[in-house]
Design an enzyme around this catalytic site. Structure first.
Site, PDB file in Angstrom:
ATOM      1  CB  SER A  95       2.143   5.764   4.166  1.00  0.00           C
ATOM      2  OG  SER A  95       2.805   4.557   4.460  1.00  0.00           O
ATOM      3  CG  HIS A  96       1.587   2.986   8.128  1.00  0.00           C
ATOM      4  ND1 HIS A  96       2.109   2.548   6.933  1.00  0.00           N
ATOM      5  CD2 HIS A  96       0.328   2.496   8.183  1.00  0.00           C
ATOM      6  CE1 HIS A  96       1.222   1.804   6.315  1.00  0.00           C
ATOM      7  NE2 HIS A  96       0.129   1.763   7.041  1.00  0.00           N
ATOM      8  CG  ASP A 107       2.922   4.316   0.417  1.00  0.00           C
ATOM      9  OD1 ASP A 107       3.216   5.188   1.264  1.00  0.00           O
ATOM     10  OD2 ASP A 107       3.471   3.208   0.379  1.00  0.00           O
TER      11      ASP A 107
END
Lengths: 342, 342
Positions: free
Chosen positions: A52-53, A193
């Site tokens: 997610s990053h 997320d």
């Protein structure tokens, strides 16, 4: 953490990924210094399976730079305020280069005073928080950081969103092993997320968020389109989220999560807020070494049946990436290459 | 917080309650200095309606002192370690007199360095944590404290208890109002509240704890008799509880929650661990005053529908007690008077 998009996986050497991302940042208006910091940060998240990053964030970085919302060439201004206090004006740039600019002074102060604080304001944080604290633990120090983000969390007992996902990250050295590191959104789920779940068409577990009417929902799209997240752990997580607003914004001089207005910057995705980092030197504590005591705690956690320490999955993915290259969906890799504009 | 035992209520002036409790502490072997600190602390909790840490605790203090487990006459040793670091050996005494002994030096350092840390070890903490942080906020400072306790919480993903209830307390000044203060166990419920529920014959909400077989239970007695609590908020609360062990024990040089053995001291109730307090001076942050920014945040929290701020109930109870006296069950007041031995 959801896995990368459901398509064939490519594998790319970490250093090659950093070069690729650096090129994208520079192509879209950052200085070479900022590009180097952000590319390493984003590639590290991808390498560690923190998708997610990871490269998932690159379109957001690019659209934000294109919108003129953030200054990709900002030169942070570091102020030596007191023997334990460093303040940085990120000058409407990213938080990570501001941390990089102040890091040496912060380390020096923490080692001398025993504890020191870095207060960053006028900054954009669009990345995971653990990369900001883990390196301190690798140097034998304890680090705690908080950053506020953008209104998307309903305070416990309230009706409408106000707080950001407001993560808390912590890192501490541990003898004979990698540092103990955690990075947790104070929301029930991290915003990235939710985005990944929406993209994958997944349903969320109950208790994560509400729709635009304030009603409980398990649809990530309903949360993203006018809905909101809930804090984790009810009133306790909510109190921690409030603490993050106070430390990362009120204390640093940054914006609260609800204070900035990016309506004039379509494509802007990066919260314009503040960040606080507290660093403690455990060598000041006397007695047995902190790292050996931490090792004792971990051993006992395993003894009572804990199978996985916080952060352990990241280290496993990191090891795997070192052997086999960093996994990226073919489709994402093609997108990245297109972003370089070559 | 459960209400006092279901019997008729007496009301007693705060200062009279302090005198009564001071007499009990002195009668049972503490020095006059220690008695004054603990009596004020315990009476303040009762005054603020924090009954699990009010006079309900007195029999535990008395039995602990009688057991020889804690030194009620200990004189804490304060060490000036660095420009931001104070260390105290509580000498097997209570944590609150150790904080009182170091408080002046801690304040001076925080105001000079911008941040300072107090590391207390060899200490017993049997009280609420908010009384330790609130006074800093009253002086315009931000304070964060953690204390570990005794094994009664199962780490998330483990099978047996290891952590203590390991509270985190935070206090910050707020313009035109009392400080913003919270004090939260990182367990799903505070141990004192489980004891009060057991005494009142109440059933707990689901998700608070497990019985001696590790099975979910809503019976407070099953939790107290060989069972255990769960962390709040799953893996996140569990990570915070681990952080508390690292900061309050590994860093200070105190015991982990699982390290002390009081088997040779029947009646001992006070966890023999450590405590950490971090104090920040927001006047170092520049820009608009922190307290006014905090006030802005609170105003927005009310605007989105929050009806009660953390800590607000305590202030209301405090006001009520100032007008009408501190409420105590008649039966408890009689017990207290018996404990003075007069």
């Amino acid at each position: 953490m959801p896995s990368p998009a459901r398509s064939a996986l490519a594998h790319i050497a970490f250093s090659d990924l950093v070069v690729l991302l650096r090129g994208i940042f520079e192509r879209h208006g950052t200085s070479a210094e900022v590009a180097a910091v952000l590319a390493t940060n984003c590639a590290s998240a991808q390498r560690d399976g923190a998708h997610s990053h990871g490269v998932f964030r690159m379109p957001g970085y690019v659209s934000t730079l294109a919108s003129g919302w953030v200054d990709g060439r900002a030169v942070p201004v570091v102020e030596d305020v007191a023997s334990g206090y460093v303040r940085v004006d990120a000058r409407n740039g990213f938080a990570q280069p501001a941390l990089a600019a102040a890091r040496g002074l912060l380390l020096e102060k923490a080692r001398s005073a025993g504890i020191a604080v870095l207060a960053i304001h006028n900054s954009h944080h669009f990345a995971a928080l653990w990369p900001d604290v883990e390196p301190f633990a690798e140097e034998g120090l304890i680090a705690l950081s908080v950053v506020n983000s953008m209104t998307c969390v309903v305070p416990h007992g309230a009706r409408r969103p106000l707080f950001g996902t407001n993560p808390i990250a912590f890192a501490a050295p541990c003898a004979a092993s990698a540092p103990i590191v955690f990075d947790m959104a104070t929301s029930a789920m991290a915003h990235g997320d939710v985005q990944i779940a929406a993209r994958a068409g997944e349903t969320l577990p109950p208790g994560m968020g509400v729709d635009s009417q304030g009603l409980a929902t398990q649809d990530p799209n309903a949360i993203l389109n006018g809905g909101a997240l809930l804090p984790f752990g009810g009133h306790k997580g909510s109190a921690l989220s409030m603490m993050v607003e106070l430390l990362a914004a009120a204390l640093t001089g940054g914006n609260f999560s609800f204070e900035f207005d990016w309506d004039q910057h379509p494509g802007a995705k990066t919260p314009w807020t503040g960040q606080l980092i507290i660093v403690i030197d455990p060598r000041k504590s006397g007695g047995e070494s902190f790292a050996r005591r931490a090792q004792t705690l971990v051993a006992h956690m395993h003894e009572v049946g804990l199978s996985r320490m916080p952060g352990e999955r990241r280290y496993r993915e990191r090891e795997h990436s070192a052997l086999h290259g960093v996994a990226i969906a073919e489709q994402e890799l093609a997108q990245l290459r297109a972003m370089t504009g070559d």
